[in-house]
Motif scaffolding. Sequence first.
Motif, PDB file in Angstrom:
ATOM      1  N   ALA A  24       0.858  -1.186   0.000  1.00 34.43           N
ATOM      2  CA  ALA A  24       0.000   0.000   0.000  1.00 34.43           C
ATOM      3  C   ALA A  24       0.892   1.233   0.000  1.00 34.43           C
ATOM      4  N   PRO A  45       0.951   3.377  -5.724  1.00 30.55           N
ATOM      5  CA  PRO A  45       0.505   2.380  -6.710  1.00 30.55           C
ATOM      6  C   PRO A  45       1.565   1.302  -6.949  1.00 30.55           C
ATOM      7  N   GLN A  67      -3.618  -5.820  -1.969  1.00 31.88           N
ATOM      8  CA  GLN A  67      -3.582  -4.370  -1.921  1.00 31.88           C
ATOM      9  C   GLN A  67      -4.855  -3.818  -1.301  1.00 31.88           C
ATOM     10  N   TYR A 125      -6.624   0.404  -0.259  1.00 37.69           N
ATOM     11  CA  TYR A 125      -6.519   1.842  -0.513  1.00 37.69           C
ATOM     12  C   TYR A 125      -6.942   2.600   0.728  1.00 37.69           C
ATOM     13  N   GLN A 143      -5.902   6.599   3.091  1.00 39.01           N
ATOM     14  CA  GLN A 143      -5.039   7.732   3.379  1.00 39.01           C
ATOM     15  C   GLN A 143      -4.950   7.866   4.890  1.00 39.01           C
ATOM     16  N   VAL A 169      -7.460  -1.817  -6.452  1.00 38.33           N
ATOM     17  CA  VAL A 169      -7.203  -1.744  -5.011  1.00 38.33           C
ATOM     18  C   VAL A 169      -8.421  -2.187  -4.209  1.00 38.33           C
ATOM     19  N   ASP A 222      -7.805  12.162  -4.893  1.00 42.21           N
ATOM     20  CA  ASP A 222      -7.343  11.152  -5.844  1.00 42.21           C
ATOM     21  C   ASP A 222      -8.370  10.970  -6.953  1.00 42.21           C
ATOM     22  N   VAL A 274      -7.133   3.505  -8.872  1.00 40.12           N
ATOM     23  CA  VAL A 274      -6.702   4.879  -8.639  1.00 40.12           C
ATOM     24  C   VAL A 274      -5.720   5.245  -9.737  1.00 40.12           C
TER      25      VAL A 274
END
Length: 584
Positions: free
Chosen positions: A257, A260, A279, A281, A283, A303, A362, A374
Amino acid sequence: MNVASIFSDMPGDRPCLLFESAVSSYAEVRAAAAGVRARLEAEGVGRGDFVALILPNGPDFVTGYLGVLSLGAVAVCINPMLAAAEIAFILADSGCRLALAEGEVAGWLSLSGLRVVDAGAPGGGGPWSVEDVPDAHPAAIVYSSGTSGRPKGVMLSHGNVAFTARSKVRYMGVTGADRLLLFLPLHHCFGQNAILLPGLFAGACVVLQRRFDRAAVLRSLRADGVTMVFGVPTTFLALEGRIAPADCPAVRYWFSAAAPLPLEVEERWQRHMGLPIHQGYGQTECSPFATYNHAHSLRRGKVGTAIDGVELRIVDPVDGRELPPGEAGEVVLRGPNVMLGYLNRPDDTARAIRQGWLHTGDIGRLDAEGYLSVEDRLTDLIIVGGRNVYPAEVENALYAHPAVAEAAVYGVADPFLGEEVWANVVLKPGAGVGAQELEALCRSSLAAYKVPTAFAFVDALPRNPTGKILKRELRAAAARPSAQDPAGREPGAAPGVGLETWVRDWLGRHLNLSPDAIERDRAFAEYGLDSVLGVALARDLAAPLGRPVDLTVVWEASTLAGLLARLRETGAASAGACAVPAAT
């Protein structure tokens, strides 16, 4: 719930941390955290107080973090490798009452007048106890660089952190029998919330390392029974070609993570290792878990779908209109993972969270089955080896030079680090300054990974009709095959300069050290050379050697003497002034 309460019911004899061959049980970690709590209470720290954790990876960070949270106090997590000015700003912005620190950092913090508690000092704290706090109570503040050039404190609640930890345990299938390898920085949300706490919530053992060191990772995979490995794309690029299934017999799970993961790397890894790289996603602002690429229906290049409890949409970035599957737009989400807000920044919070939806900045798209890809960013955020760099912060440092009229900092694609930082600079009429002087200026106030690796001196910057600098054009120009590196790339060695002198000068400049202070047999990591700088040194060695070298050679060698010997063995050094001298 108070996140620290996870320890209350764990069997005391179960292994909790494995660090540098020493195993600490859950009972021992509880006792050490209780000792931290007692020392903080003696200093008058209580519910709601901010305590800085300026600690490297190690058991002291874990027990310090849990000790702070057990009081209902708030852990302000700070990277100890930041420049002194960056740390000072965060301390002032957060208003920390005191700091948990050690070593040289503790020394200069004490001299600055801040109260410092030694995180690793021995001392009993009585039985383990935890202050009851509501889910909305702040647990931790993780600083990320801000678009204005100043770091922003992301406030994560106990509810945020617990939701992520539980979700990670569920989706990754973590059990008490697992051993999770953790070399990512604990001051970062990924290391804390996506690896450490899920491991503790499951009663697993966390195999903790100070940093990513490829040789140490490979040894641990063979010897420590590691079952789960977490990294950023750079991790897998560094391991690729140097690892086989036989080297990690117990590993059942790989996860990437923070940036990308190239599809080619994902596919090569699956073919060679027989297991996928999972994976997700997220923040820092969403704790940082929002989607997951499920093992039962893995989609390469994606993701994943939104995890339970989280809603995900793609909206038009101009009018906020929800877009249908297949159309690209801004990724927005809401759920119990979304931060409380930015500390002391209500306007930034209002821009980021609108009507309960976190606007990520994003650009992505959802397919018909809800899988997210993404593809780009609305913002100019640069991601270097999984670490966020906001251009405005670097530009502010450049504007401190009296010769700089304008500066534009942007990310350029790099196959190993994901991106590297470049800067285009317009000088004031009649002014003169070189790339090395600007580099030194940046290094005096910024962490090393934020410093531009190349400078271009230009007459003007591209702008739109309203005057906004078009960084997309700068990135596009840099990506063209015919594009030349900016003028500020590392120069070759001057005639008569030996390679050892060149490397010493490079290290001194990039680590703010005297070249003479670099010992031949001391590990580069002890001077603060991280994986990002290691790649930069390997890349820049191409100039004095007259040919490219393996970008992982610095990690392999680990010391100055080892690096010179490795280059000599591989025949990378040419004859003449830059011939590699024999190690002595």
